[in-house]
Enzyme design. Structure first.
Site, short mmCIF file in Angstrom:
data_model
loop_
_atom_site.label_atom_id
_atom_site.label_comp_id
_atom_site.label_asym_id
_atom_site.label_seq_id
_atom_site.Cartn_x
_atom_site.Cartn_y
_atom_site.Cartn_z
N ASP A 148 32.06 44.09 44.46
CA ASP A 148 32.44 45.31 43.75
C ASP A 148 32.78 44.91 42.32
O ASP A 148 33.81 44.29 42.06
CB ASP A 148 33.64 45.95 44.46
N HIS A 202 33.46 53.08 49.88
CA HIS A 202 32.22 52.45 49.41
C HIS A 202 31.20 52.43 50.54
O HIS A 202 31.56 52.50 51.72
CB HIS A 202 32.48 50.99 49.00
N ASN A 259 33.19 47.06 39.82
CA ASN A 259 33.95 48.12 39.14
C ASN A 259 33.35 48.47 37.78
O ASN A 259 34.08 48.82 36.84
CB ASN A 259 35.43 47.75 39.02
N ASN A 307 37.97 48.58 51.49
CA ASN A 307 39.16 49.40 51.25
C ASN A 307 40.16 49.21 52.39
O ASN A 307 40.73 50.16 52.92
CB ASN A 307 38.77 50.88 51.10
N GLU A 309 38.25 43.78 48.82
CA GLU A 309 39.44 44.61 49.06
C GLU A 309 39.81 44.57 50.55
O GLU A 309 39.94 45.59 51.21
CB GLU A 309 39.22 46.04 48.56
#
Length: 266
Positions: free
Chosen positions: A154, A255, A156, A11, A37
């Site tokens: 990730d 996360h 999602n 993130n 990310e």
């Protein structure tokens, strides 16, 4: 010897660094660390993050600044570095980096990937479905070529009801849609033959399995989470895995890192 493999959605790598990411990575002792990310560009990374915890980083940046981006840190020099999976629509978003460690006897890759989110609306959900269809063909091609690999990242997607707290209320929401779950099921069925490594080691885990918590409400405090971060591997690699853990004790992202130890070696 074996391999310790970590995956983590940061993130934002610069944000995560202010919250202790580098010190945690140093202590983690990974052979490979996939990050997603990253939200940075080459100039940002070269200054500070090209090498973390004694590992050399290889990155696929998004064209758009402050968006997406993936990286893969390694102790070993790869025989090849591949950024993007050959998709004109999604490669500019910085979603795929693959390190190959090929020898005359074996084709082996480690991959860090960041699947799109569809939660912002119908347009992005449609894009997510296009990504899944195109990425499936890429994975099938890797399998057809006889390549062994660990795919981390990730996704999602929460695959099963045990992979998120409020599964009943999320059946019409991106990340737990029937079509997304079916895609994942196909991937870990005989059709593609990949293995969800954490689930192989912890088939019944529920609340302990979550890797992401919304910043809304008190999701973290109440452990209202989702399992979105995975390591998926070809069968021989997957069946050498003997330990998996999700690090929740210190937070530098929304996360949590997923660490898996494999008995296999390069």
């Amino acid at each position: 010897m074996g391999l310790r493999v970590v995956t983590l959605n940061l993130n934002g790598i610069r944000s995560a660094a202010t919250k202790g990411f580098e010190a945690w990575a140093e202590a983690a002792g990974a052979d490979f660390m996939g990050v997603q990310e990253v939200r940075a560009q080459e100039a940002d990374v070269a200054e500070r993050f090209k090498r973390v915890a004694g590992l050399d980083g290889h990155f696929h940046y998004a064209v758009k600044k402050g968006y997406s981006g993936v990286g893969l840190y390694t102790k070993r020099d790869p025989s090849a570095v591949i950024t993007g999976f050959g998709c004109d629509e999604f490669d500019p978003e910085g979603r795929y980096v693959e390190l190959r460690f090929d020898t005359s006897a074996r084709q082996f890759s480690v991959i860090s990937a960041y699947f799109p989110s569809g939660s912002s609306g119908e347009e992005r959900q449609a894009a997510k479905f296009r990504f899944l269809e195109r990425f499936w063909r890429h994975l099938a091609a890797l399998r057809a070529a006889g390549r062994e690999f660990i795919l981390m990242g990730d996704f999602n997607i929460a695959h099963q009801a045990i992979d998120l707290k409020n599964w009943r209320g999320n059946q019409k929401n991106s990340g737990f849609l029937p079509e997304e779950r079916a895609w994942f099921s196909r991937m870990v069925s005989e059709e593609l033959g990949l293995v969800d490594v954490y689930r192989r080691l912890h088939p019944e885990a529920t609340e302990d399995c979550y890797t992401w918590w919304s910043n809304r409400g008190q999701a973290w405090a109440k452990n209202v989470g989702w399992r979105l971060d995975y390591q998926v591997a070809t069968p021989e690699i997957a069946h050498s895995a003997h330990a998996a853990s999700i690090h929740k004790t210190s937070r530098f992202s929304d996360h949590a890192p997923l660490t898996i130890d494999y008995a296999t070696s390069l």
